[in-house]
Design an enzyme around this catalytic site. Structure first.
Site, PDB file in Angstrom:
ATOM      1  N   ILE A 173       4.403  23.980   7.221  1.00  0.00           N
ATOM      2  CA  ILE A 173       5.568  24.645   6.997  1.00  0.00           C
ATOM      3  C   ILE A 173       6.899  23.496   7.540  1.00  0.00           C
ATOM      4  CG2 ILE A 173       7.026  26.493   7.698  1.00  0.00           C
ATOM      5  CD1 ILE A 173       4.805  27.355   5.718  1.00  0.00           C
ATOM      6  N   GLU A 174       6.700  22.925   8.519  1.00  0.00           N
ATOM      7  CA  GLU A 174       8.084  22.075   9.089  1.00  0.00           C
ATOM      8  C   GLU A 174       8.168  21.025   8.371  1.00  0.00           C
ATOM      9  OE1 GLU A 174      10.111  22.761  11.445  1.00  0.00           O
ATOM     10  OE2 GLU A 174       9.327  24.741  12.228  1.00  0.00           O
ATOM     11  N   SER A 175       7.141  20.126   8.023  1.00  0.00           N
ATOM     12  CA  SER A 175       7.446  18.900   7.523  1.00  0.00           C
ATOM     13  C   SER A 175       6.488  18.393   6.440  1.00  0.00           C
ATOM     14  CB  SER A 175       7.111  17.843   8.654  1.00  0.00           C
ATOM     15  OG  SER A 175       5.512  17.869   8.955  1.00  0.00           O
ATOM     16  N   VAL A 188       2.135  25.033  11.349  1.00  0.00           N
ATOM     17  CA  VAL A 188       3.148  24.865  11.778  1.00  0.00           C
ATOM     18  C   VAL A 188       3.604  23.380  10.922  1.00  0.00           C
ATOM     19  CG1 VAL A 188       4.810  24.023  13.497  1.00  0.00           C
ATOM     20  CG2 VAL A 188       3.313  26.164  13.822  1.00  0.00           C
ATOM     21  N   TYR A 204       9.787  33.205   9.230  1.00  0.00           N
ATOM     22  CA  TYR A 204       8.911  31.932   9.480  1.00  0.00           C
ATOM     23  C   TYR A 204       7.647  32.183  10.017  1.00  0.00           C
ATOM     24  CZ  TYR A 204       7.963  27.483  12.033  1.00  0.00           C
ATOM     25  OH  TYR A 204       7.294  26.583  12.539  1.00  0.00           O
TER      26      TYR A 204
END
Length: 128
Positions: A30-32, A27, A107
């Site tokens: 993918i997020e940051s 996570v 996602y």
């Protein structure tokens, strides 16, 4: 270095919230892309791209600094745990996390691909 430290804290946090540590790291990836200062145009911030306005109560309980990597991890992991409990699966939890319940999104698949790559790398294998 910083990445090793982040991985260590992620494993610790994952244990606290009973989440697969590789899921948590995926996570973050993918997020940051592991950038603790990442900010999105819609106001999501930090490693796990949490929304300070939406999750202000959780933020306050951890000291209120959304860009603090430890705080961001705690809040993001607690949100993920809540969604796993509420929706009954990691895939549904990831849809909720990215805000696309009831809408098509790749996602969850992207997160799971990253997770699988990390698990393989930790075992000394490389996935395409």
């Amino acid at each position: 270095g910083a990445v090793e430290q982040l991985v260590g804290v992620s494993f610790e946090t994952a244990g606290t919230y009973r989440i697969d540590p590789y899921l948590l790291l995926a996570v973050i990836s993918i997020e940051s892309a592991f950038n603790p200062l990442a900010e999105s145009p819609v106001g999501a911030v930090g490693l796990m791209q949490i929304m300070p306005k939406v999750h202000s109560a959780k933020l306050r309980s951890f000291g209120g600094q959304p860009l603090d990597p430890w705080v961001n991890l705690q809040v993001g992991a607690s949100i993920l745990r809540e969604y796993i409990d509420r929706f009954g699966s990691e895939m549904e939890a990831l849809k909720a996390y990215v805000g696309s319940l009831g809408q098509p999104t790749d996602y969850p698949a992207r997160v799971m691909r990253d997770r699988d790559r990390m698990i393989a790398a930790a075992a000394g294998r490389v996935l395409p």
